[in-house]
Design a protein around this motif. Sequence first.
Motif, short mmCIF file in Angstrom:
data_model
loop_
_atom_site.label_atom_id
_atom_site.label_comp_id
_atom_site.label_asym_id
_atom_site.label_seq_id
_atom_site.Cartn_x
_atom_site.Cartn_y
_atom_site.Cartn_z
N LYS A 45 15.31 46.40 41.19
CA LYS A 45 14.83 45.23 40.46
C LYS A 45 15.69 45.03 39.22
O LYS A 45 16.26 45.98 38.67
N PRO A 46 15.83 43.77 38.76
CA PRO A 46 16.71 43.50 37.62
C PRO A 46 16.34 44.31 36.38
O PRO A 46 15.17 44.65 36.16
N ILE A 47 17.35 44.60 35.59
CA ILE A 47 17.17 45.33 34.33
C ILE A 47 16.67 44.34 33.27
O ILE A 47 17.31 43.32 33.01
N GLY A 48 15.53 44.64 32.66
CA GLY A 48 15.00 43.78 31.60
C GLY A 48 15.76 44.00 30.31
O GLY A 48 15.87 45.14 29.83
N VAL A 49 16.32 42.94 29.76
CA VAL A 49 17.21 43.04 28.58
C VAL A 49 16.73 42.12 27.47
O VAL A 49 16.25 41.01 27.71
N ALA A 50 16.90 42.59 26.24
CA ALA A 50 16.71 41.77 25.04
C ALA A 50 18.01 41.83 24.25
O ALA A 50 18.66 42.88 24.18
N ILE A 60 29.29 36.11 23.45
CA ILE A 60 30.04 36.61 24.62
C ILE A 60 29.12 37.44 25.51
O ILE A 60 29.08 37.27 26.74
N HIS A 61 28.35 38.33 24.89
CA HIS A 61 27.44 39.17 25.67
C HIS A 61 26.37 38.32 26.36
O HIS A 61 26.00 38.58 27.50
N LEU A 62 25.88 37.30 25.65
CA LEU A 62 24.87 36.42 26.25
C LEU A 62 25.41 35.76 27.51
O LEU A 62 24.72 35.71 28.54
N SER A 63 26.63 35.25 27.46
CA SER A 63 27.20 34.56 28.63
C SER A 63 27.34 35.50 29.81
O SER A 63 27.13 35.10 30.96
N ASN A 64 27.67 36.77 29.56
CA ASN A 64 27.78 37.74 30.65
C ASN A 64 26.41 38.13 31.19
O ASN A 64 26.25 38.32 32.40
N VAL A 66 23.53 36.30 31.17
CA VAL A 66 22.81 35.24 31.90
C VAL A 66 23.42 34.98 33.28
O VAL A 66 22.75 34.45 34.17
N LYS A 67 24.68 35.34 33.47
CA LYS A 67 25.34 35.14 34.76
C LYS A 67 25.18 36.33 35.70
O LYS A 67 25.61 36.28 36.85
N ASN A 68 24.57 37.41 35.20
CA ASN A 68 24.55 38.67 35.95
C ASN A 68 23.26 38.80 36.76
O ASN A 68 22.17 38.84 36.19
N PRO A 69 23.34 38.89 38.08
CA PRO A 69 22.14 39.02 38.91
C PRO A 69 21.41 40.34 38.70
O PRO A 69 20.25 40.48 39.14
N ARG A 70 22.05 41.31 38.05
CA ARG A 70 21.41 42.60 37.80
C ARG A 70 20.46 42.54 36.61
O ARG A 70 19.75 43.51 36.33
N VAL A 71 20.47 41.42 35.88
CA VAL A 71 19.79 41.34 34.59
C VAL A 71 18.71 40.27 34.61
O VAL A 71 18.88 39.19 35.18
N GLN A 72 17.61 40.57 33.96
CA GLN A 72 16.60 39.57 33.62
C GLN A 72 16.53 39.51 32.09
O GLN A 72 16.08 40.47 31.46
N LEU A 73 17.03 38.43 31.52
CA LEU A 73 17.06 38.30 30.06
C LEU A 73 15.66 37.89 29.59
O LEU A 73 15.25 36.75 29.75
N GLU A 339 29.13 45.63 32.45
CA GLU A 339 28.85 46.20 33.77
C GLU A 339 28.72 47.72 33.68
O GLU A 339 27.84 48.32 34.32
N HIS A 340 29.59 48.33 32.90
CA HIS A 340 29.53 49.78 32.74
C HIS A 340 28.21 50.19 32.08
O HIS A 340 27.56 51.16 32.52
N PHE A 341 27.82 49.47 31.04
CA PHE A 341 26.56 49.80 30.36
C PHE A 341 25.37 49.70 31.32
O PHE A 341 24.49 50.56 31.32
N LEU A 342 25.34 48.66 32.16
CA LEU A 342 24.26 48.52 33.12
C LEU A 342 24.26 49.68 34.12
O LEU A 342 23.19 50.15 34.54
N ASP A 343 25.44 50.15 34.49
CA ASP A 343 25.53 51.34 35.35
C ASP A 343 24.96 52.56 34.63
O ASP A 343 24.30 53.40 35.25
N VAL A 344 25.23 52.66 33.34
CA VAL A 344 24.71 53.78 32.55
C VAL A 344 23.18 53.72 32.50
O VAL A 344 22.49 54.73 32.65
N VAL A 345 22.64 52.52 32.27
CA VAL A 345 21.18 52.34 32.24
C VAL A 345 20.55 52.79 33.55
O VAL A 345 19.51 53.45 33.58
#
Length: 392
Positions: A45-50, A60-64, A66-73, A339-345
């Motif tokens: 399931k998507p990673i919940g992010v704030a 820059i981080h916001l644009s990455n 919101v486009k990432n299917p791994r993330v739920q902002l 992407e690396h940080f999401l892998d770490v999470v």
Amino acid sequence: MATSGFKDTLSPYNQPKQIPPYQDYLYKQYETDVSLDLSKKDCEKPIGVAIFGLGRAGSIHLSNLVKNPRVQLLYVVDDIPSKWHKMKAYWGLKSTMFLTSKDAAKVYSDVKVDAVVVASPTFTHEDIVTKSLAAKKSVFCEKPIAEDIESSTRCYKQAEMVNKPLFSAFNRRFDPSYSALRDRVRAGEVGHVQMIKVCSRDSPLPSIDYLKMSGGIFHDCIVHDIDMATWVIGELPTKVQTTAFSHIPEIKAINDFDTVAILLTFPSGTIAMLDNSRHSNYGYDQRLEVFGSKGMIRADNERPVHCNEVQLGYSGSSFAPIWFSFPSRYRMAYYLEMEHFLDVVRGYAKPMVQGFQTIAVSKIATAAEKSARTGMTVELKWTEEERNRKYS
């Protein structure tokens, strides 16, 4: 025909299939996407992010994100409510909650938030980081983690205690040209490194309002150059010598510098030369060169339109200018970093930027600023544990 004897007798269809070179990272991603190989995708399931702060780096981080299917902002925390409406409309953030920092407790108490991205002003970092970690959130933080080394160290100790990653954003490590250079240096291609040069000249000139809250050129800009030098060669310096000057009156008035040169001396005999400026009127000048006993390798400036050459009259060759600023020059690095940080999470990877490394960089930057302000050479003392740790 003089070359007919060299004609292939075997059709290329009967020859070994072409394999893309490892440097073509975009084609490799294309192959992964075409293959639909689920083993290489994050199917949880998507990673919940704030995200806190939507300034230079935050946008820059916001644009990455919101486009990432791994993330739920889930949350955007920003203290300029007047821009919320446009932001929601532009990025389609219909289900994202917008808050000011005074309501940030909602982020920490929400169990659906797995990770927090901190891109707010430096003086706010420590508070957000500590409260996020206390709430058992993974943290991605723009450098520096806090305003001083002692506070940053406490943040990392807290991360260890709660067993959550605290990741400091040294984005240049994820730039394909720099990481390829480092891999070749670490493979011994240039032999023992005798000299490493890092050039970083800013474009466009940052506003005075930004510079007043940036933490100064050493901790805002030069930490990246220090990290590059230490990351490429895998050592910590023992001596730093700095010369700095303020050519721009407004920067001098806030007791900062716009032009800095640093010499770092390493135990193995390697010398690093860091060349930094706040104002480059020809574009964002980013170069890295390593000279060793077997040769030299460098990463030169990139150009957005890199394959056009123009010759008009007798003026010689001309090319497109280099990238204008950091959002364009390091666009791929920012993407790969997140992407690396999401892998770490997820637990798929260990953080490429370790806490002791960011602390070491801050210590070197502090020594470099001391050298600039006193005119003295500053000796750097490291504990045996610090010296023996692998700076990779």
